[in-house]
Design an enzyme around this catalytic site. Sequence first.
Site, PDB file in Angstrom:
ATOM      1  N   GLY A 102      66.951  14.047  31.736  1.00 48.40           N
ATOM      2  CA  GLY A 102      65.851  14.818  32.313  1.00 48.40           C
ATOM      3  C   GLY A 102      64.646  13.958  32.645  1.00 48.40           C
ATOM      4  CG  LEU A 103      63.128  11.173  30.448  1.00 46.81           C
ATOM      5  CD1 LEU A 103      62.885  10.003  29.511  1.00 46.81           C
ATOM      6  CD2 LEU A 103      61.887  12.050  30.478  1.00 46.81           C
ATOM      7  CB  SER A 105      67.810   7.723  34.735  1.00 45.60           C
ATOM      8  OG  SER A 105      69.029   8.383  34.908  1.00 45.60           O
ATOM      9  CB  ALA A 107      65.040  10.176  41.224  1.00 42.83           C
ATOM     10  CB  ALA A 108      63.736   5.874  38.378  1.00 39.79           C
ATOM     11  CG  ASP A 151      63.815  14.547  39.510  1.00 40.25           C
ATOM     12  OD1 ASP A 151      63.020  15.453  39.200  1.00 40.25           O
ATOM     13  OD2 ASP A 151      64.828  14.263  38.844  1.00 40.25           O
TER      14      ASP A 151
HETATM   15  O1  PMV Z   1      66.997  16.846  34.856  1.00 36.18           O
HETATM   16  P1  PMV Z   1      66.195  16.209  35.921  1.00 36.18           P
HETATM   17  O2  PMV Z   1      65.231  15.213  35.457  1.00 36.18           O
HETATM   18  O3  PMV Z   1      67.015  15.700  37.062  1.00 36.18           O
HETATM   19  O4  PMV Z   1      65.252  17.365  36.534  1.00 36.18           O
HETATM   20  C1  PMV Z   1      65.815  18.408  37.274  1.00 36.18           C
HETATM   21  C2  PMV Z   1      64.746  19.356  37.725  1.00 36.18           C
HETATM   22  C3  PMV Z   1      65.303  20.653  38.283  1.00 36.18           C
HETATM   23  O5  PMV Z   1      64.170  21.448  38.638  1.00 36.18           O
HETATM   24  C4  PMV Z   1      66.096  21.396  37.232  1.00 36.18           C
HETATM   25  C5  PMV Z   1      66.175  20.412  39.500  1.00 36.18           C
HETATM   26  C6  PMV Z   1      65.421  19.975  40.737  1.00 36.18           C
HETATM   27  O6  PMV Z   1      66.095  19.482  41.657  1.00 36.18           O
HETATM   28  O7  PMV Z   1      64.194  20.128  40.817  1.00 36.18           O
END
Ligand code: PMV
Length: 315
Positions: A102-103, A105, A107-108, A151
């Site tokens: 959820g941080l 990674s 995308a970065a 992200d």
């Molecule tokens: O889990 P992460 O860090 O990829 O965050 C996803 C965020 C969501 O809102 C659940 C999905 C999105 O595309 O915004």
Amino acid sequence: MGRTTASAPGKVILYGEHAVVYGYPAIAAPVTQVRATVTVCDGDTPGVRLLAPDVGRDVWVADAREDDALAAAVRLVQQRAGLEELPPLVIHLESTIPIAGGLGSGAASAAAVIRALAMHLQQVELSSDAAVCDLTYLVERIHHGTPSGIDNTVVAYERPVYFVRRHPENRIEPLVVGRPVHLLVGDTGLRSATHAVVSDVRRRWQEEPERFAPLFAACGAIAEEARTALEAGDLARLGTLMDENHRRLQEMTVSDPALDRLVAVARDAGALGAKLSGAGRGGNMIALVESEQIEEVRQALLSAGAVQILASVLA
Ligand code: PMV
């Protein structure tokens, strides 16, 4: 030999995850202590070699599958630069961002590859924040299906943003924070695949729109109010809004016992508010803390089983 380095930070979603996929506002911020760093060097053998020793990867872009995100990032830069062929290159990725936590990674990593490669090829336009943001979004789509775009925006611009998914253009507004906001980011140690959680939420929304639509709208309203509170430096309100956002995410079924436990422990230890961050069902939670409470909340999170804790300040 030519050598170019670029990096991109991790990120947390402060308010509005999931609802952001459906066009509601959300707020996210970079976590600069964890980063994906890419170095591009001129190679001595034709072709582009991608090395990511942290995850045991060593591939030639020409041999990589269509759905290989990093190879796709390279191909996109090549296409946009209008180059028939790339010179011999070695692209080396190292990341301290936990994967599937959820941080942000993925995308970065993509953003760092795109920026480093564009800079190495002296494609000034392609290495701008806006271009890195757009190209990273295209890479995110390979694995995430319907990413909102938040992200890639935060990791490319590397500053807190208020974000609304829009056609033809997203609304991206940098946020000015009224008072420093101290966050602790606690990792459950459980990994979670964003695309799986996002598509499960979509299925549930399609099955029960009367239950899910109001939840998304409520998260959007929370993010909207949080923006005002952030700008005003109203920490108490920001904490309460985090708690409310977490409740909505629980109702969306994306929390889990490990996240709920860390969230409860943080609040009991004096955090002003806490919530899961990102896709949920594992991954990370965040707690809003006053500076005097940081140590106590950190200790409480560690005792409750958090495997890593990052301290981050939005200022
Ligand atoms: O889990 P992460 O860090 O990829 O965050 C996803 C965020 C969501 O809102 C659940 C999905 C999105 O595309 O915004």
